[in-house]
Scaffold this motif. Structure first.
Motif, PDB file in Angstrom:
ATOM      1  N   GLY A  89    -136.107  13.113 -52.607  1.00  0.00           N
ATOM      2  CA  GLY A  89    -135.782  11.999 -53.489  1.00  0.00           C
ATOM      3  C   GLY A  89    -136.910  11.520 -54.357  1.00  0.00           C
ATOM      4  O   GLY A  89    -136.814  10.438 -54.945  1.00  0.00           O
ATOM      5  N   GLN A  90    -137.957  12.274 -54.480  1.00  0.00           N
ATOM      6  CA  GLN A  90    -139.028  11.865 -55.376  1.00  0.00           C
ATOM      7  C   GLN A  90    -139.628  13.085 -56.048  1.00  0.00           C
ATOM      8  O   GLN A  90    -139.665  14.176 -55.480  1.00  0.00           O
ATOM      9  N   ILE A 106    -141.392   9.342 -59.840  1.00  0.00           N
ATOM     10  CA  ILE A 106    -140.010   8.941 -60.066  1.00  0.00           C
ATOM     11  C   ILE A 106    -139.267   9.102 -58.751  1.00  0.00           C
ATOM     12  O   ILE A 106    -139.310  10.168 -58.122  1.00  0.00           O
ATOM     13  N   THR A 107    -138.580   8.050 -58.335  1.00  0.00           N
ATOM     14  CA  THR A 107    -137.846   8.093 -57.069  1.00  0.00           C
ATOM     15  C   THR A 107    -136.377   7.787 -57.314  1.00  0.00           C
ATOM     16  O   THR A 107    -136.018   7.098 -58.270  1.00  0.00           O
ATOM     17  N   ALA A 161    -133.279  15.837 -60.737  1.00  0.00           N
ATOM     18  CA  ALA A 161    -133.826  16.512 -59.559  1.00  0.00           C
ATOM     19  C   ALA A 161    -133.990  15.536 -58.404  1.00  0.00           C
ATOM     20  O   ALA A 161    -133.675  15.852 -57.244  1.00  0.00           O
ATOM     21  N   ALA A 162    -134.492  14.313 -58.705  1.00  0.00           N
ATOM     22  CA  ALA A 162    -134.664  13.324 -57.637  1.00  0.00           C
ATOM     23  C   ALA A 162    -133.319  12.916 -57.050  1.00  0.00           C
ATOM     24  O   ALA A 162    -133.175  12.772 -55.822  1.00  0.00           O
ATOM     25  N   LEU A 163    -132.313  12.723 -57.901  1.00  0.00           N
ATOM     26  CA  LEU A 163    -130.985  12.362 -57.413  1.00  0.00           C
ATOM     27  C   LEU A 163    -130.387  13.476 -56.545  1.00  0.00           C
ATOM     28  O   LEU A 163    -129.857  13.223 -55.450  1.00  0.00           O
ATOM     29  N   CYS A 164    -130.455  14.725 -57.053  1.00  0.00           N
ATOM     30  CA  CYS A 164    -129.904  15.849 -56.291  1.00  0.00           C
ATOM     31  C   CYS A 164    -130.640  16.033 -54.964  1.00  0.00           C
ATOM     32  O   CYS A 164    -130.035  16.391 -53.941  1.00  0.00           O
ATOM     33  N   SER A 165    -131.936  15.805 -54.969  1.00  0.00           N
ATOM     34  CA  SER A 165    -132.704  15.938 -53.734  1.00  0.00           C
ATOM     35  C   SER A 165    -132.279  14.888 -52.724  1.00  0.00           C
ATOM     36  O   SER A 165    -132.086  15.181 -51.533  1.00  0.00           O
ATOM     37  N   ASP A 166    -132.125  13.625 -53.166  1.00  0.00           N
ATOM     38  CA  ASP A 166    -131.754  12.576 -52.234  1.00  0.00           C
ATOM     39  C   ASP A 166    -130.332  12.771 -51.712  1.00  0.00           C
ATOM     40  O   ASP A 166    -130.047  12.444 -50.558  1.00  0.00           O
ATOM     41  N   PHE A 204    -132.490  18.288 -49.696  1.00  0.00           N
ATOM     42  CA  PHE A 204    -133.509  19.308 -49.948  1.00  0.00           C
ATOM     43  C   PHE A 204    -134.734  18.644 -50.559  1.00  0.00           C
ATOM     44  O   PHE A 204    -134.635  17.946 -51.570  1.00  0.00           O
ATOM     45  N   PRO A 205    -135.907  18.858 -49.968  1.00  0.00           N
ATOM     46  CA  PRO A 205    -137.119  18.231 -50.517  1.00  0.00           C
ATOM     47  C   PRO A 205    -137.590  18.956 -51.784  1.00  0.00           C
ATOM     48  O   PRO A 205    -137.295  20.123 -52.002  1.00  0.00           O
ATOM     49  N   LEU A 206    -138.355  18.225 -52.587  1.00  0.00           N
ATOM     50  CA  LEU A 206    -138.891  18.747 -53.842  1.00  0.00           C
ATOM     51  C   LEU A 206    -140.381  18.990 -53.706  1.00  0.00           C
ATOM     52  O   LEU A 206    -141.101  18.210 -53.062  1.00  0.00           O
ATOM     53  N   ASP A 207    -140.840  20.052 -54.326  1.00  0.00           N
ATOM     54  CA  ASP A 207    -142.259  20.403 -54.313  1.00  0.00           C
ATOM     55  C   ASP A 207    -143.033  19.356 -55.102  1.00  0.00           C
ATOM     56  O   ASP A 207    -142.825  19.172 -56.304  1.00  0.00           O
ATOM     57  N   GLN A 208    -143.948  18.653 -54.463  1.00  0.00           N
ATOM     58  CA  GLN A 208    -144.719  17.604 -55.116  1.00  0.00           C
ATOM     59  C   GLN A 208    -145.881  18.144 -55.941  1.00  0.00           C
ATOM     60  O   GLN A 208    -146.536  17.386 -56.664  1.00  0.00           O
ATOM     61  N   GLY A 209    -146.140  19.424 -55.843  1.00  0.00           N
ATOM     62  CA  GLY A 209    -147.210  20.028 -56.645  1.00  0.00           C
ATOM     63  C   GLY A 209    -146.739  20.463 -58.019  1.00  0.00           C
ATOM     64  O   GLY A 209    -147.532  21.005 -58.793  1.00  0.00           O
ATOM     65  N   ILE A 210    -145.459  20.243 -58.280  1.00  0.00           N
ATOM     66  CA  ILE A 210    -144.915  20.639 -59.576  1.00  0.00           C
ATOM     67  C   ILE A 210    -144.379  19.395 -60.274  1.00  0.00           C
ATOM     68  O   ILE A 210    -143.556  18.662 -59.727  1.00  0.00           O
TER      69      ILE A 210
END
Length: 757
Positions: A489-490, A510-511, A582-587, A591-597
């Motif tokens: 979600g972020q 962005i969360t 991406a944040a909405l779909c992740s939350d 599925f977590p999002l890569d924070q390095g990108i």
């Protein structure tokens, strides 16, 4: 045309305008200077000559004899009556009078009473004498009137003689001038007036001082014959092009100067008329900055009036008479033919076009100029020639091929696209000047690439104070930006901060937070009144995109919120749309999002990625943060594929990408973004209208289905589409009694901030 002002002897307050072909105004001025020089030399010599003195003496003698003839018989008659004609001094003027005689001598009438007292005359004799005097007084007055007439005739004859002599002095010179300028009617009229004025003032003009030079009065009068050339085009080839750098009223329209003629007394004449840039550009082009013209008091209305009438009136600015500065001179207006080119920002054009009725009638040609041009060989040659001209004009050192190449790269980066190059030569010139400085500091004679690069780097350093402070806050984790691990979600969005003189990229967290409900997507920035219209539009587009993916089979029972974390100022633009999806779909999916990108890019309702601005600054801003914390080889930036042509990254970023320590991903769909960020396919609908198992969209769809089921048993059956429910209604919605757990994350599932700490 050449223009000149001369004295108008018939109306001195309205100087006469003379118009000539190019070069002839100066020719006429020099001819009049020769004429005045001739007058200074010849008039005193002629009128102080023996011949003129003899002629004048002869005229005086002739009229003296006539006067004597008139008075001779009168005096004889008086003598017979015992009277005499005497001259009596009345103040400074002698006056003839009739006196009685006693013992052969004239006696003033008051003394007759004394003679009566002495017994030498009787009272009756005195009365008889006085009566006789009274009888002859009337006749004396008649003789005096005839004498005055003779004096006037004498003076007229002397004046005519002097005019004849003076005409012999000036006639030849004036005839030559009339012949040389026979095609100029105004010149002929002026020369006729000069001739008459000279003949009327011969006495003053011919007078000299003790040293033989002309008197101050004569010199002041000779000044009236001067020619004031205010427009001389004798040395020009083609039409003039004048750039008005400071378009004040005086500089643009000219003025009338004054000089002090005494305590509190000022004077002006035709020689004090001074031209401005508008007259200098007559027959050609005048270029001025419209903002400068609008800011100068009184300039714009006078300019419009002049262009409408085609006549230039040289006068004092309107505010000066209000301050007590006046002049009686009103020079003849000048018919001008000039093209005025205004340079300014587009909003000034539309402002004038909408509010000044005369503007659209006068300025009919609008030309837009872009700040860049197409990068092709011809334009590149022009670009390098302009740089070379700057060096030549300012005495700068020449540039090597490598330095010129670096300068071209700077121009392309400034233009913002690889296929275009900037025409902001003021900025480019500043880089060249500073590179010249660093080159001279090293004692070299040719500017190299390293000097241009240093000039660019030094300028970037000088204006990077705010950028450095923000970078420091992020490195110290005061501004929370993660550059490694994964989180649900972020996501790291990218923004550009523009301060006018510089722009730099800044990553922003962005969360997204989702729950069952009917409020749709709550735009926290909008609710806090920190968002602009374009940003709000982007959030609404996200709502439409999600409805297209997941809202066709069932209503979307969703309440979600989006936020720019640690954002305390306004935000605008739609370049965070992809990151927010991406944040909405992740939350929703878990599925977590890569924070390095980090992610930048806009999206439409069909999921197509749209280009955004400032991609170079955004990539470099995130790269600097990752580099400061240590590059892991997995970090990078996602940008729209349509922005690839805008990439002009700094060399250190290019080297890191080339070495595989940093990555730049070009995408064209949301599905590609999700796959890069999660490592899981986004998913495509199959023939049954379902997303495949194990995909992001399948997990999102199942979560939304669960939200829908949770609300089906509520007492409020009427559903509202996503985005049409207010934030207040969203807060009033009850949470679902029970929700299914999200699908397991991938093997690199983030363990939360505690693990990171």
């Amino acid at each position: 045309k050449d223009r000149a002002y001369v004295m108008n002897f018939s109306d001195p307050d309205k100087p006469r305008l003379l118009t000539f072909e190019p070069g002839w105004a100066t020719h006429f001025r020099r001819a009049m200077e020769d004429f005045v020089r001739h007058l200074r030399n010849r008039l005193p010599a002629v009128f102080e000559s023996k011949e003129v003195a003899d002629q004048q003496e002869e005229i005086v003698r002739k009229y003296g004899e006539k006067e004597q003839e008139i008075l001779a018989g009168f005096q004889e008659r008086l003598k017979k009556e015992g009277l005499a004609l005497v001259s009596v001094q009345v103040g400074p003027v002698p006056r003839p009078d009739i006196f009685p005689t006693f013992e052969g001598q004239p006696v003033p009438p008051p003394k007759l009473a004394e003679l009566v007292k002495e017994g030498k005359l009787t009272k009756e004799e005195v009365e008889a004498v006085e009566a006789e005097i009274e009888k002859y007084q009337k006749e004396l007055r008649e003789h005096l009137r005839r004498g005055r007439d003779l004096a006037r005739e004498m003076n007229r004859e002397i004046e005519e003689m002097r005019r004849t002599v003076g005409l012999t002095v000036i006639e030849g010179e004036l005839e030559d001038l009339r012949d040389r300028f026979r095609d100029h009617e105004a010149v002929r009229v002026f020369l006729d007036e000069v001739q008459e004025d000279v003949l009327e003032n011969l006495g003053m003009l011919a007078s000299t001082g003790d040293q033989g030079e002309a008197t101050p009065q004569a010199e002041a009068h000779y000044h009236l014959y001067e020619v004031n050339v205010i427009a001389d085009h004798s040395g020009e080839r083609g039409c003039p092009v004048v750039v008005a750098q400071n378009p004040t009223h005086l500089a643009l329209f000219g003025t009338i100067e004054r000089e002090m003629a005494g305590p509190g007394v000022w004077r002006s004449d035709h020689t004090m008329i001074k031209p401005g840039a508008l007259l200098e550009a007559d027959g050609g082009y005048l270029i001025l900055n419209v903002l400068d013209a609008l800011l100068q008091p009184g300039v714009w209305p006078v300019l419009m009036q002049t262009l409408k009438s085609g006549r230039l009136e040289i006068r004092l600015p309107e505010m000066l008479p209000l301050l007590g500065v006046t002049t009686a001179l009103k020079p003849e207006p000048i018919d001008i033919d000039v093209k005025v080119i205004l340079i300014g920002e587009p909003h000034l054009f539309f402002l004038l076009y909408g509010h000044d009725p005369d503007f659209k009638k006068i300025f009919k040609v609008k030309a837009d100029f872009t700040p860049d041009m197409e990068l092709r060989d011809e334009n590149l040659e022009h670009y390098t020639k302009v740089v070379a001209r700057i060096c030549e004009n300012e005495g700068l050192l020449p540039l090597s091929r490598e330095a010129m190449g670096c300068l071209v790269e700077a121009g392309v980066r400034l233009a913002g696209r690889q296929d275009r190059i900037s025409t902001r030569f003021a900025r480019i010139g500043d880089v060249v000047r500073e590179a010249d400085y660093w080159c001279r500091q090293e004692g070299k004679e040719v500017i190299g690439r390293e000097h241009v690069e240093r000039a660019i780097a030094e300028r970037r350093y000088r204006v990077s104070e705010i950028d450095s402070r923000l970078q420091e806050l992020m490195e110290k984790d005061i501004l929370i930006i993660r550059t490694d691990g994964k989180a649900v979600g972020q996501v790291n969005g990218l923004s550009v901060m523009s301060l006018g003189y510089t722009s730099f990229g800044k990553p922003t967290l962005i969360t997204a937070s989702t729950a069952v409900g009917r409020a749709g997507i709550i735009n926290i920035e909008r609710e806090a009144r920190l968002s602009g219209g374009i940003y709000d539009k982007g959030v609404l587009i996200i709502s439409g995109y999600l409805r297209r993916l997941f809202g066709r089979k069932r209503p979307m029972a969703l309440t979600a919120s989006l936020s720019f974390e640690q954002s305390y100022a306004g935000v605008d633009g739609d370049s965070a749309s992809i990151a927010e999806i991406a944040a909405l779909c992740s939350d929703l999916s878990g599925f977590p999002l890569d924070q390095g990108i980090a992610v930048t890019g806009s999206v439409n309702q069909r999921g197509e990625i749209q280009p955004v601005g400032g991609v170079n600054e955004k990539i470099e801003g995130f790269f600097r943060l990752c580099e400061a914390r240590g590059l892991t080889g997995t970090q990078g930036v996602i940008l729209p594929r349509r922005n690839v042509g805008d990439l002009m990254l700094h060399e250190e970023v290019v080297e890191a990408v080339r070495a595989g320590r940093f990555h730049v991903y070009a995408v064209s769909s949301v599905e590609q973004v999700l796959e890069i960020l999660t490592g899981v396919p986004a998913g495509e609908l199959d023939d049954d209208g379902e997303y495949p198992e194990g995909t992001v969209f399948r997990a999102v769809d199942e979560r939304l289905k669960a939200y829908h089921e949770a609300l089906r048993g509520r007492e409020e059956p009427d559903w509202k589409p996503l985005g049409e429910v207010s934030a207040g209604e969203a807060r009033a919605a009850e949470p679902p009694p029970e929700l299914p757990t999200p699908p397991p994350a991938g093997p690199e599932e983030d363990e939360g901030p505690e693990h990171r700490e």
